[in-house]
Design a protein around this motif. Structure first.
Motif, PDB file in Angstrom:
ATOM      1  N   PHE A  42       0.834  -1.206   0.000  1.00 56.85           N
ATOM      2  CA  PHE A  42       0.000   0.000   0.000  1.00 56.85           C
ATOM      3  C   PHE A  42       0.869   1.255   0.000  1.00 56.85           C
ATOM      4  O   PHE A  42       2.066   1.214   0.300  1.00 56.85           O
ATOM      5  N   TYR A  43       0.216   2.376  -0.282  1.00 58.67           N
ATOM      6  CA  TYR A  43       0.827   3.699  -0.151  1.00 58.67           C
ATOM      7  C   TYR A  43      -0.215   4.646   0.445  1.00 58.67           C
ATOM      8  O   TYR A  43      -1.394   4.619   0.052  1.00 58.67           O
ATOM      9  N   THR A  44       0.190   5.487   1.407  1.00 60.73           N
ATOM     10  CA  THR A  44      -0.728   6.406   2.085  1.00 60.73           C
ATOM     11  C   THR A  44      -0.130   7.803   2.160  1.00 60.73           C
ATOM     12  O   THR A  44       1.046   7.971   2.504  1.00 60.73           O
ATOM     13  N   SER A  46      -1.100  11.560   4.017  1.00 59.71           N
ATOM     14  CA  SER A  46      -1.984  12.179   5.004  1.00 59.71           C
ATOM     15  C   SER A  46      -1.542  13.609   5.288  1.00 59.71           C
ATOM     16  O   SER A  46      -0.359  13.945   5.153  1.00 59.71           O
ATOM     17  N   GLU A  62       4.510   3.888   3.159  1.00 57.90           N
ATOM     18  CA  GLU A  62       4.381   2.775   2.230  1.00 57.90           C
ATOM     19  C   GLU A  62       4.882   1.517   2.908  1.00 57.90           C
ATOM     20  O   GLU A  62       5.789   1.562   3.751  1.00 57.90           O
ATOM     21  N   THR A  85       6.514  -1.108   7.481  1.00 59.87           N
ATOM     22  CA  THR A  85       6.122   0.205   6.972  1.00 59.87           C
ATOM     23  C   THR A  85       7.272   1.199   7.075  1.00 59.87           C
ATOM     24  O   THR A  85       7.963   1.246   8.102  1.00 59.87           O
ATOM     25  N   LEU A 233      -2.802   2.650   9.562  1.00 66.14           N
ATOM     26  CA  LEU A 233      -2.554   2.475   8.139  1.00 66.14           C
ATOM     27  C   LEU A 233      -3.244   1.213   7.635  1.00 66.14           C
ATOM     28  O   LEU A 233      -3.723   0.402   8.431  1.00 66.14           O
ATOM     29  N   PRO A 234      -3.312   1.009   6.316  1.00 68.98           N
ATOM     30  CA  PRO A 234      -4.017  -0.164   5.788  1.00 68.98           C
ATOM     31  C   PRO A 234      -3.479  -1.509   6.263  1.00 68.98           C
ATOM     32  O   PRO A 234      -4.205  -2.496   6.240  1.00 68.98           O
ATOM     33  N   TRP A 271      -9.040   1.701  -2.731  1.00 68.18           N
ATOM     34  CA  TRP A 271      -8.721   3.034  -2.199  1.00 68.18           C
ATOM     35  C   TRP A 271      -9.420   3.174  -0.853  1.00 68.18           C
ATOM     36  O   TRP A 271     -10.528   2.694  -0.645  1.00 68.18           O
ATOM     37  N   SER A 281      -6.675  11.674   4.694  1.00 65.53           N
ATOM     38  CA  SER A 281      -5.714  10.599   4.435  1.00 65.53           C
ATOM     39  C   SER A 281      -6.232   9.765   3.273  1.00 65.53           C
ATOM     40  O   SER A 281      -7.397   9.351   3.279  1.00 65.53           O
ATOM     41  N   SER A 283      -5.296   6.359   0.790  1.00 65.39           N
ATOM     42  CA  SER A 283      -4.469   5.161   0.640  1.00 65.39           C
ATOM     43  C   SER A 283      -4.856   4.417  -0.633  1.00 65.39           C
ATOM     44  O   SER A 283      -6.040   4.304  -0.958  1.00 65.39           O
ATOM     45  N   PHE A 285      -4.073   0.542  -2.397  1.00 65.63           N
ATOM     46  CA  PHE A 285      -3.542  -0.765  -2.036  1.00 65.63           C
ATOM     47  C   PHE A 285      -3.955  -1.808  -3.071  1.00 65.63           C
ATOM     48  O   PHE A 285      -4.941  -1.644  -3.791  1.00 65.63           O
TER      49      PHE A 285
END
Length: 292
Positions: A42-44, A46, A62, A85, A233-234, A271, A281, A283, A285
């Protein structure tokens, strides 16, 4: 960061196709229990705006999580997962980055469409901080703990859900490279969650099943920290951002597009968005899962 994110996506694809042959062979032999393994990169991004009460922040994260589920009985299943992460945060006063390792145990109980879902997790990281004004720097260890309990009920296309999430972070006190003492911090939040998920399955003659899924929940912090924000986070990792508190009320929503082939190989893209006053935020994934 883009290169790392692309590498994680490629790793997810390789995971799916390399395990497909094994999963196909396993699916040909009926098993008493059901297991699955998954990988989710994933990538986030925020952002929390500054306010009169304190500094906000911008962050990029990430990583991935990898784990398995085992159905022990008709009603019980449990799982374990590991998440890694890389997180970078900054505001007008300091920059910090760290690598987080997180572990989570999950237990689910299913009965006549009702599902009780419990999670417990632990994470650790060493925050490397650089202060912009005087070029001072420091390293400090942070440990995080989380617990969640959710109850849901399957109603055809809609699955209402509600529950509680608790987060706790403990940051050690340290001295900076210039000899300045920084006190430790213990921060926690307790959040009520209420909402639901809408999901529809489309089955094709080829054995392919496509399932769009939308989730929307409202959140409200029953307990919150005064001068810091705790975020998740995810991959269920959590981290601490000092400066100002978050607004109590929030909205979380996600969209996931799931493809399932013959009931043994699953791939999805999605998403997730989280929103509060002065905060957002986003994300992205992907998820690969093998059932056997």
């Amino acid at each position: 960061m883009k290169k790392i994110t692309a590498s994680l996506c490629a790793l997810s694809a390789a995971f799916i196709f390399s395990a497909a042959a094994f999963a196909q062979e396993a699916s040909e032999t009926p098993l008493s229990y059901n297991e699955n393994i998954w990988l989710t990169p994933f990538y986030t991004h925020s952002k929390l705006k500054d306010s009169s009460s304190g500094k906000g922040f911008k962050s990029d994260a990430e990583g991935f999580d990898f784990g398995f589920f085992h159905q022990a009985t008709e009603n019980f299943d449990f799982g374990l997962s590991y998440g890694f992460t890389h997180i970078h945060t900054q505001n007008s006063l300091l920059r910090q980055h760290f690598y987080s390792n997180s572990f989570q145990a999950r237990l689910r109980y299913n009965y006549k469409g009702y599902k009780l879902d419990t999670k417990a997790g632990y994470g650790f990281a060493t925050y490397k901080q650089k202060f912009k004004k005087n070029r001072d720097s420091t390293k400090t260890d942070v440990n995080t703990y989380d617990f969640q309990i959710m109850l849901s009920k399957k109603l055809r296309l809609l699955t209402p859900e509600g529950g509680l999430k608790y987060l706790l972070a403990k940051k050690d006190g340290v001295r900076t490279s210039h000899g300045r003492k920084i006190s430790g911090l213990t921060a926690d939040t307790l959040t009520a969650v209420l909402g639901g998920t809408l999901e529809k399955d489309y089955l094709f003659d080829s054995g392919l099943r496509v399932s769009p899924k939308v989730r929307v929940v409202a959140t409200y912090d029953l307990i919150r920290e005064k001068d810091a924000a705790l975020l998740t986070l995810p991959n269920n990792a959590s981290y601490l951002a000092e400066g100002r508190r978050m607004d109590r009320k929030g909205l979380e929503t996600s969209f996931e597009f799931i493809m399932d082939k013959d009931g043994f190989m699953q791939f999805s893209v999605g998403w997730e968005g989280k929103f509060r006053k002065d905060f957002y935020s986003h994300s992205l994934f992907v998820k690969g899962q093998i059932d056997f």
